[in-house]
Enzyme design. Structure first.
Site, PDB file in Angstrom:
ATOM      1  N   GLU A 151      25.150  11.395  -9.813  1.00  7.82           N
ATOM      2  CA  GLU A 151      25.720  11.772  -8.514  1.00  7.82           C
ATOM      3  C   GLU A 151      27.120  11.206  -8.294  1.00  7.82           C
ATOM      4  OE1 GLU A 151      23.003  10.959  -5.282  1.00  7.82           O
ATOM      5  OE2 GLU A 151      21.924  12.804  -5.655  1.00  7.82           O
ATOM      6  N   GLU A 165      16.736  16.509  -8.999  1.00 12.67           N
ATOM      7  CA  GLU A 165      15.891  15.642  -8.172  1.00 12.67           C
ATOM      8  C   GLU A 165      15.350  16.484  -7.023  1.00 12.67           C
ATOM      9  OE1 GLU A 165      17.958  12.111  -6.876  1.00 12.67           O
ATOM     10  OE2 GLU A 165      18.769  11.721  -8.872  1.00 12.67           O
ATOM     11  N   GLU A 192      14.703   1.254  -2.742  1.00 11.98           N
ATOM     12  CA  GLU A 192      14.029   2.530  -2.444  1.00 11.98           C
ATOM     13  C   GLU A 192      12.517   2.392  -2.330  1.00 11.98           C
ATOM     14  OE1 GLU A 192      15.744   5.298  -5.268  1.00 11.98           O
ATOM     15  OE2 GLU A 192      17.625   5.354  -4.138  1.00 11.98           O
ATOM     16  N   GLN A 193      12.051   1.223  -1.881  1.00 10.77           N
ATOM     17  CA  GLN A 193      10.586   1.036  -1.817  1.00 10.77           C
ATOM     18  C   GLN A 193       9.911   1.968  -0.830  1.00 10.77           C
ATOM     19  OE1 GLN A 193       9.788  -2.943   0.218  1.00 10.77           O
ATOM     20  NE2 GLN A 193      11.427  -3.458  -1.186  1.00 10.77           N
ATOM     21  N   MET A 194      10.661   2.504   0.147  1.00  7.42           N
ATOM     22  CA  MET A 194      10.052   3.433   1.107  1.00  7.42           C
ATOM     23  C   MET A 194      10.212   4.894   0.674  1.00  7.42           C
ATOM     24  SD  MET A 194       8.622   1.566   3.340  1.00  7.42           S
ATOM     25  CE  MET A 194       8.250   2.667   4.700  1.00  7.42           C
TER      26      MET A 194
HETATM   27  C1  GAL Z   1      19.742  10.344  -5.026  1.00  9.55           C
HETATM   28  C2  GAL Z   1      19.954   9.486  -6.255  1.00  9.55           C
HETATM   29  C3  GAL Z   1      18.681   8.857  -6.730  1.00  9.55           C
HETATM   30  C4  GAL Z   1      17.921   8.284  -5.586  1.00  9.55           C
HETATM   31  C5  GAL Z   1      17.632   9.369  -4.584  1.00  9.55           C
HETATM   32  C6  GAL Z   1      16.812   8.912  -3.407  1.00  9.55           C
HETATM   33  O1  GAL Z   1      20.907  10.397  -4.276  1.00  9.55           O
HETATM   34  O2  GAL Z   1      20.519  10.235  -7.296  1.00  9.55           O
HETATM   35  O3  GAL Z   1      18.985   7.858  -7.669  1.00  9.55           O
HETATM   36  O4  GAL Z   1      18.647   7.251  -5.012  1.00  9.55           O
HETATM   37  O5  GAL Z   1      18.844   9.851  -4.098  1.00  9.55           O
HETATM   38  O6  GAL Z   1      16.566   9.972  -2.523  1.00  9.55           O
END
Ligand code: GAL
Length: 642
Positions: free
Chosen positions: A142, A314, A362-364
């Protein structure tokens, strides 16, 4: 279309990897993305590589039949590297360094970091480039996330000066092009040019535009360097990168030209919360996402991608952690988003992430598995989507109705000089897109260089700089044309054209914009069920007024096949203009119930129910039902054979 998942073996005990790989394959996943943040584990000490764990992970995943998408880890340079050259970090607009302890802290212009990026990319490519399990590479992660494209460091300033000299040749040419006689801003040589931040009031818009172009080019060349190394050491593998939602910090057309597949990261609920949606939309679609968010990006990035190859790298699988509020999707939405990507031509949807992490930032953030390793609700939805995709097989070519034209510099220019609060080329594009899709029309979003011949209608929502080739293509175009405000209003250096807006489109439209004004909320000219609001171009010329407000102010002008919208594209006025244009173009429209969207491909018609209630499909939508039913449950998909 393949399904995949983002996986971080380094987060989990070695004993668990086989179980994870087996469960992925049993779910119907065939791709797994790894590695993109793992630099500190790959190279724990300068020059000392620890490949063992990654070798193992690659073997385990490959043995389970998964194709690996390997990420280069350059979004997360480790501490020892930052400490070895502290000036590699980017400086924000206020001149503050971006500290270590999260990610994306590097400056794209730092020569030393570029060398390090090439070094780690080469090391990984040499190690895994020929491995049969590695099917593709993702560069970095990103670009631009957390507002990181622009850096105001001395490395950036020095590189900007070189870039300017290459573009303008002589400093006099730059002074002339930018109009630097204004406010005594003239330079005697390129070494005098500073970055446009920290000025007392606004810097020259031409200065900002050049800096935006430069910053974008830095991203593109940073990426190009990794791509060259990967191509050399890993022939035959696709190279991809993951773009973001409603993000225009660099020119994605330029970046995609160097990639095989353009990916993007789809978080419909987070985007609904974070971006410009009305309070009522935010409530109504809180658990589904607005029905045009995902599709808009599918169509935008398909248009950016070389050979139209794109994917979702993603996909949101549950609540995220980064929006103001983070609700869970309605049961069914993860499956709906997956099939919708297929309907728009994605090669792959990869869920982010496999298992929710119980530690760190990012635990949540949900995964397909809960933190304890048990299935989260999205796992079953992914499995169901995999079996539906198998039933469908190839979806066929996309059907072309309308092309919307978008260029990244258009959004940069409306950001630099909005002239009225919130006036943005990107959101004008989105509003046209939404209005067209509510009529059931297929929309492609394409660059100004696209071949337009297959479309029945072309819309240029807001394009201040009109390339000469586009002006010619529009003159020759046989279908209907709608041109939005501010189009053709500037030259390549942000100055007004001698003949005023719409510049090179004057012959097509037969008019000249003599004055433009922006309108505060409530300052409107009412028409017949619509209103001129936010923006108004006053016009001279021989075009015919097509829509006139009660007080005589003209909202839309017409010259043969071309219309000029003199007001900001919004609300009922926008609906009126595109309904008329679609009618003239012979495009069949079906006004859709709130929350319903459709997409036609060569083999199928897909219907998506984004609402929280049942929808009975309108009679105009017909065909043999292959998946789902005519009475659609909330968060469901119905597929018709065409
Ligand atoms: C994106 C990122 C990921 C993760 C995800 C969480 O922006 O590429 O690594 O952080 O968001 O939603």
């Amino acid at each position: 279309m393949q399904l995949g998942v983002c996986y971080y073996p380094e987060h989990w005990p070695r004993e668990r990897w086989e179980t994870d790989a087996r469960m992925m394959a049993e779910t119907g996943l065939s791709r797994v993305r790894i590695g993109e943040f793992a630099w500190s584990r790959i190279e724990p000490e300068p020059g000392q590589f620890n490949w063992q764990w990654l070798d193992d992970a690659v073997e385990v995943l490959h043995a389970a039949g998964l194709g690996i998408i390997m990420g280069t880890p350059t979004a997360t340079p480790p501490k020892w590297l930052c400490d070895s050259m502290p000036d590699m970090v980017a400086l924000d607009r206020h001149g503050r360094p971006r500290g270590f302890g999260s990610r994306r802290h590097y400056c794209f212009s730092h020569a030393g970091y570029r060398e390090q990026s090439a070094r780690i990319t080469r090391a990984m490519a040499e190690r895994y480039g020929a491995h049969p399990g590695v099917v593709s590479w993702q560069t970095d992660n990103e670009y631009g996330c957390h507002d990181t494209v622009q850096s105001f460091s001395t490395s950036a300033r020095d590189a900007f000066r070189v870039w300017l000299e290459r573009r303008y040749g002589q400093i006099e040419a730059l002074n002339r092009a930018w109009g630097n006689v204004f406010w005594s801003m003239e330079y005697r040589n390129f070494a005098e040019v500073e970055l446009p931040n920290l000025t007392v009031t606004e810097a020259n818009p031409a200065h900002w535009l050049a800096f935006r172009r430069f910053s974008s080019d830095q991203v593109v060349s940073f990426n190009k360097a990794q791509v060259a190394i990967l191509r050399e050491h890993s022939p035959g593998r696709d190279i991809t990168h993951n773009a973001m939602g409603f993000y225009t910090g660099y020119d994605h057309h330029d970046l995609a030209a160097d990639l095989d597949v353009l990916g993007w990261d789809s978080y419909p609920l987070g985007f609904l919360e974070q971006f410009r949606f009305s309070a009522s939309d935010k409530l109504e679609y809180a658990r589904q996402g607005h029905p045009d968010i995902a599709a808009f990006h599918h169509d935008l990035y398909r248009g950016c991608a070389r050979d139209k190859r794109w994917s979702v790298l993603e996909q949101q699988p549950g609540p995220v952690n980064w929006a103001r509020h983070n609700p869970a999707p309605l049961l069914g939405m993860v499956g709906l988003w997956t099939l919708e990507a297929a309907a728009h031509g994605a090669e792959m949807v990869s869920y982010f992430r496999w298992r929710q992490a119980p530690f760190a930032q990012e635990q949540m953030h949900a995964g397909l598995l809960r933190p304890d390793g048990a299935p989260a609700p999205a796992l079953a939805e992914a499995k169901d989507a995999a079996s539906k995709l198998e039933t469908l097989g190839p979806i066929g070519e996309t059907c072309r109705d309308v092309a919307l034209i978008f260029a990244y510099d258009a959004e940069w220019m409306t950001q630099i000089q909005p002239q009225g609060e919130g006036l943005s080329a990107l959101w004008a594009l989105f509003d046209f897109y939404r209005a067209l899709r509510r009529l059931g029309v297929n929309v492609d979003i394409v660059p100004p260089t696209a071949d337009l011949s297959d479309y029945a209608m072309v819309v240029v929502p807001c394009l201040p700089i009109v390339p000469t080739a586009l002006a010619k293509a529009l003159e020759q175009f046989q279908g209907q044309i709608v041109i939005g405000p501010r189009t053709g209003s500037r030259d390549a250096d942000f100055c007004m054209p001698d003949n005023l807006a719409p510049g090179s489109l004057s012959p097509l439209l037969n008019l000249t914009v003599t004055r433009s004004e922006s309108l505060a909320p409530g300052l409107e000219h009412a028409g017949d069920g619509w209103a001129i609001a936010r923006w108004l171009d006053h016009v001279e010329g021989d075009a015919e007024p097509e829509l006139t407000a009660v007080d005589g102010t003209v909202a839309c002008w017409r010259n043969g096949k071309a219309r000029y919208l003199a007001s900001w594209p919004q609300g009922a006025l926008l609906d009126e203009v595109i309904t008329r244009a679609c009618g003239d173009a012979g495009i069949a429209t079906t006004p859709l119930p709130e929350g319903l969207r459709i997409r036609r491909t060569g083999n199928y018609l897909f219907a998506f129910n984004y609402s929280a209630g049942e929808i009975a499909l309108p009679d105009a939508i017909e065909g043999e039902v292959m998946i789902g039913s005519r009475t659609m449950l909330p968060a469901s998909v119905t597929v018709f054979v065409r």
